[in-house]
Design a protein around this motif. Structure first.
Motif, PDB file in Angstrom:
ATOM      1  N   VAL A 128     107.142 -39.497  40.684  1.00  9.14           N
ATOM      2  CA  VAL A 128     107.905 -38.372  41.226  1.00  9.14           C
ATOM      3  C   VAL A 128     106.924 -37.272  41.599  1.00  9.14           C
ATOM      4  N   LEU A 139     108.943 -37.532  34.429  1.00  8.15           N
ATOM      5  CA  LEU A 139     109.515 -36.262  34.874  1.00  8.15           C
ATOM      6  C   LEU A 139     110.289 -35.576  33.753  1.00  8.15           C
ATOM      7  N   LEU A 152     110.670 -29.555  42.519  1.00  2.36           N
ATOM      8  CA  LEU A 152     110.862 -30.919  43.006  1.00  2.36           C
ATOM      9  C   LEU A 152     111.224 -30.887  44.478  1.00  2.36           C
ATOM     10  N   THR A 166     114.541 -35.677  45.452  1.00  2.00           N
ATOM     11  CA  THR A 166     114.553 -35.828  43.994  1.00  2.00           C
ATOM     12  C   THR A 166     115.589 -34.921  43.358  1.00  2.00           C
ATOM     13  N   ARG A 167     115.736 -33.721  43.887  1.00  2.00           N
ATOM     14  CA  ARG A 167     116.754 -32.814  43.352  1.00  2.00           C
ATOM     15  C   ARG A 167     118.158 -33.392  43.542  1.00  2.00           C
ATOM     16  N   MET A 206     118.660 -36.165  41.031  1.00  2.00           N
ATOM     17  CA  MET A 206     118.855 -35.640  39.678  1.00  2.00           C
ATOM     18  C   MET A 206     120.238 -34.995  39.533  1.00  2.00           C
TER      19      MET A 206
END
Length: 296
Positions: free
Chosen positions: A91, A137, A176, A180-181, A184
């Motif tokens: 990541v 992460l 990030l 990736t955000r 998540m």
């Protein structure tokens, strides 16, 4: 004689003494150095390191010694730096760091490194990338204090040869990328939904357990009531049996007639229009009861 002639004669006779006095004054001024509390002076003698002057009054050899560097010993803060790093689960993160340091050995700093700030920035960036590369992460987010301690210790070891003391190293933020955000956030929403489902299921389970406990309690209470009623009926039967044994069959007939009368009273006590069917010997039951009562 005129004043000009007297002055010229005086200067002609004492010029050497005056020049000598002026030279002495210049030497004294050149040999005395007053260093502020927040600084240290690096002195060179004929181009080589000779001494480091601390705060207060210091003396040097005029014309041989020269203050080459004036170094501040106050704590300094590097501008916030942002560098990319990749975690062990691949990541990409952007880490914003800040470092505080101070110079404790100026003779090392001025002769071993040219640009202190740039050197420390490069060192911190490499250490941060190395440390984050060992973590996932979730660990980076959860163990930020551990990461800060590791970065501070390694930076302190790296810059020790430069006469620098690292007082603090802070990780200000971990950012990030957008993808990736989003992932998540989706994972977070799924986790929240799972927790809500578990909570609802546990609530239903608890409700069933409480209802079962309530039913069990009701059954126990009903059983207890039946037992008490049975005990009461047994006691009444025993009393009747004793009465029959003492008074003969008439006592039993009286009890039967009395029960018939009570049953008829209950039928007549109902509310509304009712049609009551009486047995043929209902009136005889009243009569028998009164006869037995009179007979007693």
């Amino acid at each position: 004689m005129r004043i000009e002639d007297l002055l010229a004669e005086f200067l002609g006779q004492n010029i050497l003494y005056m020049l000598l006095a002026l030279f002495i004054v210049i030497c004294i001024m050149a040999g005395v150095r007053i260093v502020p509390q927040s600084e240290k002076y690096v002195v060179e003698r004929l181009g080589r390191l000779h001494a480091v002057l601390g705060p207060g009054i210091n003396f040097i050899v005029p014309f041989l010694d020269r203050v080459r560097h004036k170094v501040s010993v106050l704590e300094r803060q590097l501008p916030a730096m942002t560098q990319d790093a990749i975690t062990s689960d691949n990541v990409l993160v952007q880490v914003e760091t800040s470092v505080f340091y101070r110079i404790i050995e100026p003779e090392k700093t001025v002769y071993r490194i040219r640009d202190v700030d740039a050197a420390i920035s490069t060192t911190v960036a490499g250490i941060v990338r190395s440390e984050i590369g060992r973590m996932e992460l979730d660990q980076v987010q959860a163990n930020r204090a551990t990461l800060i301690d590791a970065v501070r210790e390694q930076v302190a070891q790296q810059v020790d040869d430069w006469g620098i003391e690292v007082t603090r190293a802070e990780i200000l933020d971990v950012n990030l990328d957008q993808a990736t955000r989003a992932a998540m956030l989706q994972q977070l929403n799924a986790e929240r939904a799972r927790r809500a489902s578990v909570t609802e299921a546990e609530g239903r389970k608890r409700a069933v357990e409480l209802q079962a406990d309530a039913d069990l309690y009701a059954a126990k209470q009903e059983s207890e009531a039946r037992r008490v009623l049975a005990d009461a009926e047994a006691y009444a039967t025993q009393v009747v049996a004793v009465a029959i044994a003492e008074n003969g069959l008439e006592a039993a007939q009286y009890q039967v007639a009395l029960k018939q009368v009570e049953a008829l009273q209950k039928l007549g006590a109902g509310s509304g229009n009712q049609t009551i069917v009486l047995p043929a010997n209902a009136l005889d039951a009243f009569g028998d009861a009164f006869k037995m009562l009179k007979g007693r």
